[in-house]
Design an enzyme around this catalytic site. Structure first.
Site, mmCIF file in Angstrom:
data_model
loop_
_atom_site.group_PDB
_atom_site.id
_atom_site.type_symbol
_atom_site.label_atom_id
_atom_site.label_comp_id
_atom_site.label_asym_id
_atom_site.label_seq_id
_atom_site.Cartn_x
_atom_site.Cartn_y
_atom_site.Cartn_z
ATOM 1 N N LEU A 107 -10.438 1.140 -0.629
ATOM 2 C CA LEU A 107 -11.294 2.124 -1.289
ATOM 3 C C LEU A 107 -10.815 2.292 -2.721
ATOM 4 C CD1 LEU A 107 -11.216 4.677 1.665
ATOM 5 C CD2 LEU A 107 -12.865 2.820 1.289
ATOM 6 N N ASP A 108 -11.628 1.850 -3.659
ATOM 7 C CA ASP A 108 -11.221 1.813 -5.062
ATOM 8 C C ASP A 108 -11.071 3.212 -5.655
ATOM 9 O OD1 ASP A 108 -10.890 0.365 -7.676
ATOM 10 O OD2 ASP A 108 -12.703 1.510 -8.149
ATOM 11 N N HIS A 168 -4.920 -7.240 -9.449
ATOM 12 C CA HIS A 168 -5.937 -7.460 -10.473
ATOM 13 C C HIS A 168 -5.850 -6.432 -11.596
ATOM 14 C CE1 HIS A 168 -8.025 -4.317 -8.158
ATOM 15 N NE2 HIS A 168 -8.699 -4.085 -9.270
ATOM 16 N N HIS A 183 -8.993 8.679 -6.473
ATOM 17 C CA HIS A 183 -8.730 9.876 -7.288
ATOM 18 C C HIS A 183 -9.947 10.238 -8.138
ATOM 19 C CE1 HIS A 183 -7.362 6.279 -9.547
ATOM 20 N NE2 HIS A 183 -7.966 6.871 -10.558
ATOM 21 N N ASP A 213 3.506 3.158 -8.196
ATOM 22 C CA ASP A 213 4.870 3.519 -8.581
ATOM 23 C C ASP A 213 5.841 2.384 -8.271
ATOM 24 O OD1 ASP A 213 3.986 5.982 -9.390
ATOM 25 O OD2 ASP A 213 5.414 7.125 -8.194
ATOM 26 N N PHE A 214 5.691 1.744 -7.111
ATOM 27 C CA PHE A 214 6.584 0.630 -6.773
ATOM 28 C C PHE A 214 6.415 -0.485 -7.800
ATOM 29 C CE2 PHE A 214 8.022 -3.235 -4.822
ATOM 30 C CZ PHE A 214 9.079 -2.860 -4.004
ATOM 31 N N HIS A 215 5.181 -0.804 -8.137
ATOM 32 C CA HIS A 215 4.943 -1.846 -9.140
ATOM 33 C C HIS A 215 5.603 -1.493 -10.462
ATOM 34 C CE1 HIS A 215 2.777 -3.403 -12.664
ATOM 35 N NE2 HIS A 215 2.734 -4.528 -11.976
ATOM 36 N N ASN A 249 -5.514 -5.167 -16.742
ATOM 37 C CA ASN A 249 -5.490 -4.023 -17.651
ATOM 38 C C ASN A 249 -4.323 -4.109 -18.628
ATOM 39 O OD1 ASN A 249 -7.803 -3.007 -16.518
ATOM 40 N ND2 ASN A 249 -6.732 -1.673 -15.075
ATOM 41 N N GLU A 268 -6.833 3.209 -2.811
ATOM 42 C CA GLU A 268 -6.136 3.067 -4.093
ATOM 43 C C GLU A 268 -6.238 4.422 -4.780
ATOM 44 O OE1 GLU A 268 -6.364 1.283 -8.575
ATOM 45 O OE2 GLU A 268 -8.142 1.575 -7.350
#
Length: 626
Positions: free
Chosen positions: A273-274, A404, A277, A337-339, A409, A311
């Site tokens: 689910l994109d 992606h 937020h 956060d992990f990324h 981005n 997401e």
């Protein structure tokens, strides 16, 4: 009646007519559309509108009828109060693009996946694909010959970027305007079914990325049918969807039913689910909770495991908390956060949101918690951010070194392979694969693909195309990247994003591919790695020396992962405990193209005190006992 049961009873959709065009036996077809402000709705059939039939108005603004002599493939549109004929909001197929007529879709398909039961969270290894850029052909069918290689890699599910119908011939997928329709240029409905059926035959699940936070601006007709959108909120991408205002019950039904249709009609195993937020909703019963319950109910009905993965940029554990604890009951959430905590020490970047990361303590917290920001102040946001994820199980987090968004981005849309050396790539891969979370690979990452993945579009409106260009430039302002941004509208921007499967056979790429395959094999074979529990994961770090130690345990098995981010070799003090330890893998080994490991293959540890392991710069070492 319990709270959860009340939600479930309110969401059961069996027994009521589906939205859109539903073929029936004997050449008949049922049409149903929500148009609450229209007094008269007609369905106009044929390419040139040769036949028009009035629909019967019903309760809550629905209009519908069962018509004779309407076969699958028939083009159709709806006409509201004598106006311009419009495509169906619940169209299953737009064979001539988003501006053309909808088409009645034949639901029949010779499925061969009757014994498939889905993929459990604990077994999930995701591989993210953009259908258009994954192969030269850019179709669902072109993916099928690659399935065996992905299964051999250790992947257990493919995650498809959005495939809902979008304007033009190329798009990331987030400008889709028909949430039920399969993009025609990818192969349409039957093409997707062939891919899913073949994937299940290869032992792979399919997770589909869907966008319920906005629709694209070109070809979007929903607002002409009813109050699908609201001006009470704004999103970064356009009008917010009306999930909590007047008429929102039917808007919710429209999107929930579209989600269920992907599971029911296309046999997908879950939805990503994109950007949830950006789903703005103040009702006591959140839309996301309704959506998750509906997906799980459909999975129960089909006797298959169906996953709802969010997401989110909010670091809100309530997304995956159980209903009885006040949560929304989704299955998992991406952890940016992990990324960020991994990317910052790998690259040294501190622009934009990376200014909140950098110290290895951030990555330490990510391993133990899932989220790094759990209510503390964020410098980038200039406010406190997040909420504690301490009690959220490890398997409910999806982690990655690339995806992606994190590639696309960027001003130049560079992959990690273009930002760091090969030793750092191997370090990042081990950090993700040996985490207690669900790992995700971005297509081509496993062999070090260097093709960029820039944002690309094919809008027909010149003004809209220019607005997209300006929006991309504004988006990068916080990063101070003073470079020319690829034109999203240019065909060469899209062509540059295609990955090269031939690269996999070149020696350096082949070694990296084999390395990833071994990481995923060990993840499954070593009990301490296969046990996804935060309670059995402990991490410690030293910024001064550049290392992070992650300890993971299972009954009868211990695993210690040493991640060294320093530029020089180091002696890392590791408390191992007595016993026979084995070096399972060292990214510096010559077989992986490294300078050679300095960690013994076998270690017999006696007595107390730390064992000093000599590790190479930018390396990852896994040792196990038991």
């Amino acid at each position: 009646m319990t709270e959860t049961t009340a939600v479930e009873s309110g969401l059961r959709m069996r027994g009521r007519p589906r939205l859109g065009a539903e073929p029936l036996r004997g050449g008949r077809c049922r049409f149903r559309v929500w148009a609450p402000e229209a007094e008269r709705v007609e369905v106009v059939l044929g390419e040139q509108g040769e036949r028009a039939e009035a629909l019967e108005p019903g309760r809550r603004g629905y209009h519908g009828a069962v018509l004779e002599d309407v076969e699958p493939g028939t083009p159709y549109r709806y006409r509201l109060d004598g106006g311009e004929p419009l495509p169906d909001p619940a169209s299953r197929h737009q064979p001539d693009g988003v501006h053309g007529p909808s088409a009645v879709v034949d639901p029949r398909f010779d499925w061969t996946d009757g014994g498939w039961s889905g993929v459990e969270l604990e077994d999930l290894v995701l591989y993210e694909i953009h259908v258009g850029a994954f192969t030269p052909e850019g179709t669902f069918d072109a993916i099928v010959p690659r399935l065996a290689e992905l299964a051999d890699l250790g992947v257990t599910a493919i995650e498809l970027m959005p495939v809902a119908a979008f304007p033009g011939e190329r798009n990331w997928g987030y400008d889709g305007v028909f949430p039920y329709a399969v993009e025609a240029s990818y192969g349409g409905p039957d093409g997707l079914k062939r891919l899913v059926d073949a994937a299940h035959g290869a032992g792979l699940g399919i997770v589909l990325d869907v966008v319920h936070n906005h629709l694209g601006p070109e070809g979007n007709v929903l607002g002409r049918y009813g109050p699908y959108f609201t001006d009470r909120y704004e999103t970064p991408w356009g009008d917010a969807i009306n999930f909590d205002g007047a008429g929102s019950d039917e808007v919710r039904r429209f999107f929930v039913e579209s989600a269920v249709a992907w599971v029911r009609d296309y046999h997908v195993d879950g939805l990503r689910l994109d950007a949830v937020h950006a789903i703005l909703d103040t009702r006591a019963r959140p839309y996301l909770e309704e959506l998750g319950v509906a997906l799980h109910l459909e999975g129960d009905r089909l006797d298959r495991r169906v996953l709802a993965i969010a997401e989110s940029d909010d670091n809100d554990p309530r997304l995956v908390e159980r209903h009885e604890r006040g949560g929304m009951g989704l299955d998992a959430v991406w952890s940016d956060d992990f990324h960020h905590a991994l990317h910052a020490p790998l690259t040294g970047e501190r622009q934009g949101y990376y200014q909140d990361f950098g110290p290895l303590a951030c990555l330490e917290w990510a391993y133990e918690e899932g989220f790094v920001y759990a209510g503390q102040r964020s410098t980038y946001r200039r406010r406190r951010h997040g909420r504690s994820s301490e009690r959220i199980p490890a398997e409910r987090f999806v982690v990655y070194a690339q995806n992606h968004d994190q590639v696309g981005n960027r001003a130049r849309s560079e992959r990690l392979a273009s930002l760091v050396d090969s030793e750092s790539l191997k370090l990042a891969a081990a950090a993700v694969a040996f985490s207690p979370f669900v790992p995700l690979l971005f297509m081509g990452e496993e062999y070090g693909e260097t093709a960029p993945f820039p944002y690309f579009t094919d809008h027909g409106n010149p003004g809209l195309a220019e607005a997209v260009r300006e929006g991309r430039e504004a988006e990068f302002a916080a990063f101070d990247w003073e470079v020319e941004i690829p034109d999203p509208q240019a065909e060469e921007t899209f062509e540059a994003a295609r990955i090269s499967w031939d690269d996999r056979d070149e020696p350096g790429h082949a070694r990296l591919l084999a390395y990833h395959r071994e990481l995923l094999r060990l993840r499954k074979a070593v009990a301490a790695l296969a046990t996804l529990k935060k309670s059995r994961t402990r991490a410690e770090s030293s910024d001064e020396d550049g290392w992070l130690i992650v300890r993971r345990r299972a009954p009868g098995c211990d695993a210690v992962l040493v991640l060294h981010f320093g530029e020089e070799a180091a002696e890392v003090p590791v408390e191992l405990g007595e016993g026979a330890w084995k070096r399972e893998i060292d990214s510096a080994e010559e077989r992986w193209g490294g300078p050679g490991s300095r960690v013994p293959e076998h270690l017999a540890v006696e007595g107390e005190g730390p064992v000093r392991l000599e590790v190479r710069p930018r390396s990852a070492v896994l040792i196990t006992r038991g």
